[in-house]
Motif scaffolding. Structure first.
Motif, PDB file in Angstrom:
ATOM      1  N   PRO A 153       0.817  -1.215   0.000  1.00 30.31           N
ATOM      2  CA  PRO A 153       0.000   0.000   0.000  1.00 30.31           C
ATOM      3  C   PRO A 153       0.855   1.271   0.000  1.00 30.31           C
ATOM      4  O   PRO A 153       0.503   2.254  -0.655  1.00 30.31           O
ATOM      5  CB  PRO A 153      -0.813  -0.125   1.290  1.00 30.31           C
ATOM      6  N   LYS A 154       1.976   1.238   0.723  1.00 29.26           N
ATOM      7  CA  LYS A 154       2.844   2.417   0.802  1.00 29.26           C
ATOM      8  C   LYS A 154       3.438   2.764  -0.561  1.00 29.26           C
ATOM      9  O   LYS A 154       3.424   3.933  -0.984  1.00 29.26           O
ATOM     10  CB  LYS A 154       3.971   2.154   1.813  1.00 29.26           C
ATOM     11  N   ALA A 156       0.722   3.943  -2.994  1.00 24.52           N
ATOM     12  CA  ALA A 156       0.311   5.328  -2.712  1.00 24.52           C
ATOM     13  C   ALA A 156       1.340   6.312  -3.273  1.00 24.52           C
ATOM     14  O   ALA A 156       1.002   7.273  -3.972  1.00 24.52           O
ATOM     15  CB  ALA A 156       0.137   5.525  -1.211  1.00 24.52           C
ATOM     16  N   HIS A 164       1.216   6.272  -7.067  1.00 27.92           N
ATOM     17  CA  HIS A 164      -0.010   6.875  -7.578  1.00 27.92           C
ATOM     18  C   HIS A 164       0.166   8.395  -7.651  1.00 27.92           C
ATOM     19  O   HIS A 164      -0.223   9.030  -8.635  1.00 27.92           O
ATOM     20  CB  HIS A 164      -1.203   6.517  -6.688  1.00 27.92           C
ATOM     21  N   SER A 204      -8.710   4.666  -8.268  1.00 28.13           N
ATOM     22  CA  SER A 204      -7.758   4.046  -7.351  1.00 28.13           C
ATOM     23  C   SER A 204      -7.171   2.799  -8.012  1.00 28.13           C
ATOM     24  O   SER A 204      -7.689   2.319  -9.033  1.00 28.13           O
ATOM     25  CB  SER A 204      -8.488   3.618  -6.070  1.00 28.13           C
ATOM     26  N   TRP A 227      -4.176   1.465   1.579  1.00 32.03           N
ATOM     27  CA  TRP A 227      -3.630   2.351   0.551  1.00 32.03           C
ATOM     28  C   TRP A 227      -4.067   3.801   0.802  1.00 32.03           C
ATOM     29  O   TRP A 227      -3.257   4.730   0.744  1.00 32.03           O
ATOM     30  CB  TRP A 227      -4.090   1.888  -0.829  1.00 32.03           C
ATOM     31  N   ASP A 228      -5.341   3.972   1.118  1.00 33.48           N
ATOM     32  CA  ASP A 228      -5.856   5.322   1.341  1.00 33.48           C
ATOM     33  C   ASP A 228      -5.199   5.966   2.559  1.00 33.48           C
ATOM     34  O   ASP A 228      -4.908   7.171   2.556  1.00 33.48           O
ATOM     35  CB  ASP A 228      -7.378   5.270   1.509  1.00 33.48           C
ATOM     36  N   GLU A 233      -2.125   5.295   3.602  1.00 29.18           N
ATOM     37  CA  GLU A 233      -0.773   5.643   3.160  1.00 29.18           C
ATOM     38  C   GLU A 233      -0.761   6.894   2.277  1.00 29.18           C
ATOM     39  O   GLU A 233       0.216   7.649   2.260  1.00 29.18           O
ATOM     40  CB  GLU A 233      -0.125   4.470   2.407  1.00 29.18           C
ATOM     41  N   CYS A 234      -1.858   7.111   1.550  1.00 23.89           N
ATOM     42  CA  CYS A 234      -1.957   8.301   0.702  1.00 23.89           C
ATOM     43  C   CYS A 234      -1.952   9.588   1.527  1.00 23.89           C
ATOM     44  O   CYS A 234      -1.502  10.637   1.043  1.00 23.89           O
ATOM     45  CB  CYS A 234      -3.247   8.257  -0.114  1.00 23.89           C
ATOM     46  N   CYS A 280      -3.178  11.416  -2.558  1.00 20.58           N
ATOM     47  CA  CYS A 280      -3.487  10.718  -3.820  1.00 20.58           C
ATOM     48  C   CYS A 280      -4.747  11.319  -4.435  1.00 20.58           C
ATOM     49  O   CYS A 280      -5.818  11.280  -3.828  1.00 20.58           O
ATOM     50  CB  CYS A 280      -3.720   9.232  -3.576  1.00 20.58           C
ATOM     51  N   TYR A 329      -7.737  11.025  -6.646  1.00 17.38           N
ATOM     52  CA  TYR A 329      -8.535  10.023  -7.353  1.00 17.38           C
ATOM     53  C   TYR A 329     -10.015  10.324  -7.163  1.00 17.38           C
ATOM     54  O   TYR A 329     -10.420  10.913  -6.165  1.00 17.38           O
ATOM     55  CB  TYR A 329      -8.178   8.603  -6.920  1.00 17.38           C
TER      56      TYR A 329
END
Length: 259
Positions: free
Chosen positions: A114-115, A118, A121, A137, A157-158, A160-161, A165, A167
């Motif tokens: 996930p890191k 992110a 992305h 995403s 993921w979110d 880590e964002c 990010c 999206y």
């Protein structure tokens, strides 16, 4: 590797566009996932289908009737090195929607923490959003969220964002039995509830007999069309023995185009 191997046997997947939830997506939510653009020609007369993608950055001959949706499938150099040129060309030629990494929680797919997903992305997808594209995403399976798959991965993921990010929608996949219709509805709904974003279900498929799959589609397609939070969806996939038989729609393909 061919996109055909993507997700065909994995734990899960899922999403698509609607005029009600987003003016930028045009007519219908229903789309086509393909490897060979020539196989999509038998659907060109179906006004129920408005867009298509091929797990790639260029359409390879897709009819302009369908909006082409590019994807940055993973972080291999062969993809990242061409991404900026290709997304800019697609945006210029009328594409408005763009996909990020494919099933990053799976080692056989994008295989990203996930890191990393992110951070990358932000590098590769935020510029698309800044230029006026709509961005999804990373796509996730419907694997066990408590084990870091699917919606569990998307949540990580979110986090880590950290709000960095850009999206517009969450991109999910779903694979399960044709009889698990309530699970299908619950999963698609949960993706929206968890994220607060519209949903693209870019891969989904049901297992069972042709009759069972046809019944599944006749039930879930109207439901997807009715949900304001579902923007796009595409059944897996335009390939012989799936949505097509030779060069014509299969039994399931005919249901998909008409239900």
């Amino acid at each position: 590797s061919s996109a055909a191997v993507y997700s065909s046997a994995v734990v899960s997947s899922a999403a698509t566009p609607s005029a009600t939830s987003s003016p930028s997506t045009g007519g219908t939510k229903r789309g086509l996932a393909y490897n060979d653009a020539s196989l999509t020609t038998c659907f060109e007369g179906d006004n129920t289908i408005s867009w298509a993608y091929n797990w790639a950055q260029t359409s390879s001959g897709l009819n302009s009737k369908f909006e082409y949706v590019p994807m940055l499938i993973d972080l291999r150099d062969q993809f990242t090195s061409t991404w900026e040129t290709n997304w800019k060309a697609a945006l210029k030629s009328g594409s408005t929607n763009f996909m990020s990494f494919n099933e990053p929680e799976l080692p056989a797919q994008a295989n990203l923490t996930p890191k990393v997903a992110a951070a990358k992305h932000i590098v590769y997808m935020n510029p698309v959003k800044a230029a006026g594209g709509r961005v999804a995403s990373p796509s996730v399976t419907n694997g066990d969220a408590t084990q870091g798959y699917g919606l569990g991965y998307l949540k990580a993921w979110d986090i880590e964002c950290a709000g960095q990010c850009d999206y517009d929608v969450v991109n999910i996949h779903w694979y399960d039995s044709a009889t698990n219709i309530q699970y299908f509805k619950d999963h698609v709904t949960e993706a929206h509830t968890q994220s607060g974003k519209p949903v693209w279900l870019t891969e989904f498929a049901a297992t069972g007999s042709d009759d069972q799959v046809a019944t599944f589609l006749k039930t879930v397609l109207p439901w997807l069309d009715e949900q304001p939070f579902v923007e796009k969806y595409s059944y897996y996939m335009v390939a012989d023995g799936k949505l097509v038989s030779g060069t014509t729609p299969s039994t399931i393909g005919s249901v998909y185009a008409s239900a």
